[in-house]
Design a protein around this motif. Structure first.
Motif, mmCIF file in Angstrom:
data_model
loop_
_atom_site.group_PDB
_atom_site.id
_atom_site.type_symbol
_atom_site.label_atom_id
_atom_site.label_comp_id
_atom_site.label_asym_id
_atom_site.label_seq_id
_atom_site.Cartn_x
_atom_site.Cartn_y
_atom_site.Cartn_z
ATOM 1 N N TRP A 78 30.843 -58.489 -56.599
ATOM 2 C CA TRP A 78 29.674 -58.211 -57.415
ATOM 3 C C TRP A 78 28.977 -56.935 -56.953
ATOM 4 O O TRP A 78 28.809 -56.710 -55.752
ATOM 5 N N ILE A 79 28.611 -56.119 -57.922
ATOM 6 C CA ILE A 79 27.658 -55.043 -57.680
ATOM 7 C C ILE A 79 26.327 -55.571 -58.198
ATOM 8 O O ILE A 79 26.166 -55.816 -59.397
ATOM 9 N N ARG B 226 12.596 -56.628 -59.692
ATOM 10 C CA ARG B 226 13.363 -57.217 -60.770
ATOM 11 C C ARG B 226 14.858 -57.047 -60.482
ATOM 12 O O ARG B 226 15.263 -56.085 -59.825
ATOM 13 N N VAL B 227 15.656 -57.972 -60.997
ATOM 14 C CA VAL B 227 17.100 -57.969 -60.764
ATOM 15 C C VAL B 227 17.836 -57.919 -62.096
ATOM 16 O O VAL B 227 17.851 -58.913 -62.833
ATOM 17 N N PRO B 228 18.421 -56.789 -62.453
ATOM 18 C CA PRO B 228 19.265 -56.738 -63.651
ATOM 19 C C PRO B 228 20.501 -57.629 -63.474
ATOM 20 O O PRO B 228 20.799 -58.073 -62.367
ATOM 21 N N ASP B 229 21.213 -57.859 -64.547
ATOM 22 C CA ASP B 229 22.435 -58.657 -64.450
ATOM 23 C C ASP B 229 23.423 -57.979 -63.511
ATOM 24 O O ASP B 229 23.729 -56.787 -63.680
ATOM 25 N N PRO B 230 23.948 -58.704 -62.512
ATOM 26 C CA PRO B 230 24.959 -58.123 -61.627
ATOM 27 C C PRO B 230 26.225 -57.763 -62.398
ATOM 28 O O PRO B 230 26.532 -58.364 -63.433
ATOM 29 N N LEU B 231 26.955 -56.788 -61.886
ATOM 30 C CA LEU B 231 28.199 -56.340 -62.499
ATOM 31 C C LEU B 231 29.364 -56.937 -61.717
ATOM 32 O O LEU B 231 29.567 -56.603 -60.546
ATOM 33 N N GLY B 232 30.119 -57.840 -62.350
ATOM 34 C CA GLY B 232 31.264 -58.474 -61.693
ATOM 35 C C GLY B 232 32.508 -57.621 -61.829
ATOM 36 O O GLY B 232 33.107 -57.559 -62.914
ATOM 37 N N ALA C 191 28.281 -45.895 -64.949
ATOM 38 C CA ALA C 191 27.409 -45.686 -66.113
ATOM 39 C C ALA C 191 26.753 -46.992 -66.550
ATOM 40 O O ALA C 191 25.572 -47.014 -66.907
ATOM 41 N N GLU C 192 27.507 -48.083 -66.522
ATOM 42 C CA GLU C 192 26.946 -49.384 -66.912
ATOM 43 C C GLU C 192 25.901 -49.841 -65.904
ATOM 44 O O GLU C 192 24.858 -50.385 -66.281
ATOM 45 N N LEU C 193 26.165 -49.608 -64.628
ATOM 46 C CA LEU C 193 25.197 -49.958 -63.589
ATOM 47 C C LEU C 193 23.906 -49.173 -63.783
ATOM 48 O O LEU C 193 22.797 -49.743 -63.698
ATOM 49 N N HIS C 194 24.034 -47.886 -64.069
ATOM 50 C CA HIS C 194 22.854 -47.055 -64.306
ATOM 51 C C HIS C 194 22.074 -47.555 -65.512
ATOM 52 O O HIS C 194 20.832 -47.632 -65.478
ATOM 53 N N ARG C 195 22.774 -47.895 -66.584
ATOM 54 C CA ARG C 195 22.091 -48.373 -67.791
ATOM 55 C C ARG C 195 21.287 -49.634 -67.500
ATOM 56 O O ARG C 195 20.127 -49.751 -67.914
ATOM 57 N N ARG C 196 21.884 -50.572 -66.771
ATOM 58 C CA ARG C 196 21.184 -51.820 -66.463
ATOM 59 C C ARG C 196 19.957 -51.565 -65.595
ATOM 60 O O ARG C 196 18.902 -52.177 -65.803
#
Length: 430
Positions: free
Chosen positions: A196-197, A378-384, A397-402
């Motif tokens: 997980w990121i 706050r905690v955005p949705d983790p990236l699996g 890019a998805e991590l940055h967007r979240r």
């Protein structure tokens, strides 16, 4: 090779880490009730709280979301935003104490290795990983191995502090790259292994009006930089005038005439473009001013140490471009500015321009806030990564967007509840 550039693996001491968690919570963040608001005790940072973060707003749902991505059977790379120096580790430590107490944290080699042997031993016992510029292979290898043991690894994907809490800077790919390496190794032993990121963002808001304290700090900066202000200027106008004057000095130093009819952003863009062309010519690179150009310039400096005069020129150009770009388009994007943003401007100016004295050196390492604050975490949705099919660039890019979406929603939430004071933003039109 200097000790500051040699990676030494952390040796975490669980008892010390637990003790420092309490010290961090009381001395570094909240302060001591009964003393933190009473003269003369509130002048002592340790009694007031060094970072003066009195309250922490960390919703249970966000905490549980982060906890769910940490633990045995998975590797977790925790990636907070990086809006402020010193306070960053204090808040990060409070966060990991609740989700992964033995998490390792990346820090600059100047902190881990550069303060003497005793301090190096202390930081290594606190599980800090020294980031060695241009040579991070050993730190990455250690991070992957530690994450595979079920402990988190925390690192700031924005890299250095930009002092712009409302904007997440472009992210570096290190966390994703290490996550994919951990996934390959973990899946070799367990086909169900997860990586997980886990992004985290936090926003600081003053709990009272701090305009008087900010004006006092602004006066100090003006005197330090020998910049006079008009008596009728508002505090935001004084900040704009400081930056405009500093930009004019840079324009003069590099032989570019100042266009007084242009906005700050237009003048800044013109100067950066000119310096970028000079830098490209100096290192034989034909490219526009991008982060890639600066990375190439730093690499050129490491690989061409024999040409002292050219080294000096390349370093001066790269440093000036990087310093100028620290005031990004976000500064002029909104018609209103808050005291929190004014405080960030002041800290950025002091870090980049006010140098030489003990007071400014201390400010760079332990910047002092203008007043008590509340941290909204706050905690955005983790990236699996175990279920993500995109490329490294796509994942970044998805991590940055979240992260950016969560920062924006948090700021909007606080604005709607009256947590901010607003002033006209002079960068918006000038």
């Amino acid at each position: 090779m200097s000790r500051i550039d040699v990676f030494v693996a952390p040796k975490p001491n669980p008892a010390l880490i637990r003790a420092m968690t309490s010290v961090n919570r009381i001395v570094m963040l909240r302060g001591i009730p009964g003393f933190r608001d009473i003269l003369p005790f509130n002048r002592l940072a340790g009694l007031r709280g060094v970072a003066n973060v009195r309250h922490i707003d960390f919703p249970h749902a966000d905490l549980e979301r982060l906890r769910a991505s940490c633990g045995a059977g998975k590797a977790t790379f925790i990636t907070p935003n990086h809006p402020e120096f010193f306070t960053d580790w204090m808040i990060d430590k409070e966060i990991v104490s609740q989700v992964s107490p033995l998490a390792a944290s990346w820090a600059t080699n100047g902190v881990v290795n550069g303060l003497g042997r005793l301090m190096q031993k202390f930081w290594l016992a606190n599980n800090l990983i020294a980031q060695i510029p241009g040579n991070s292979a050993a730190a990455k290898e250690h991070s992957v191995a530690w994450a595979l043991k079920g402990h988190g690894v925390l690192l700031h994907p924005e890299g250095g502090v930009g002092w712009h809490a409302d904007i997440v800077a472009p992210l570096l790919p290190g966390a994703v790259e290490m996550g994919l390496e951990a996934l390959n190794r973990g899946r070799a032993a367990d086909p169900d292994f997860q990586v997980w990121i886990a992004p985290v963002v936090w926003k600081l808001a003053f709990t009272r009006n701090v305009e008087t304290a900010l004006a006092k700090e602004c006066t100090y900066v003006e005197k330090s930089l020998k910049i006079e202000h008009h008596a009728t200027d508002t505090l935001p106008q004084r900040i704009h005038h400081i930056y405009s004057t500093l930009l004019a000095r840079d324009e003069a130093a590099w032989g570019l005439s100042s266009n007084e009819g242009a906005t700050y952003a237009e003048r800044q863009k013109a100067l950066v473009a000119k310096l970028g062309r000079r830098l490209g010519e100096s290192i034989a690179v034909d490219t526009v001013v991008t982060d890639d150009l600066l990375r190439r310039a730093r690499r050129w400096q490491r690989e061409n140490t024999g040409d002292a005069e050219r080294q000096k020129k390349v370093r001066a150009l790269a440093d000036t471009i990087q310093r100028l770009q620290r005031v990004g388009p976000w500064a002029s994007a909104n018609p209103r500015i808050t005291p929190e943003e004014i405080a960030e401007h002041l800290k950025r100016i002091r870090n980049d321009y006010c140098k030489g004295g003990l007071r400014d050196t201390m400010n760079r390492f332990i910047p002092q806030p203008a007043g008590p604050r509340r941290a909204h975490i706050r905690v955005p949705d983790p990236l699996g990564l175990h279920e993500y099919a995109g490329s490294v660039d796509d994942a970044v890019a998805e991590l940055h967007r979240r992260m950016q979406d969560t920062v924006a929603s948090t700021v909007a939430e606080l604005a709607a509840t009256g947590s901010f004071i607003f002033y006209p933003n002079p960068f918006y039109r000038h």
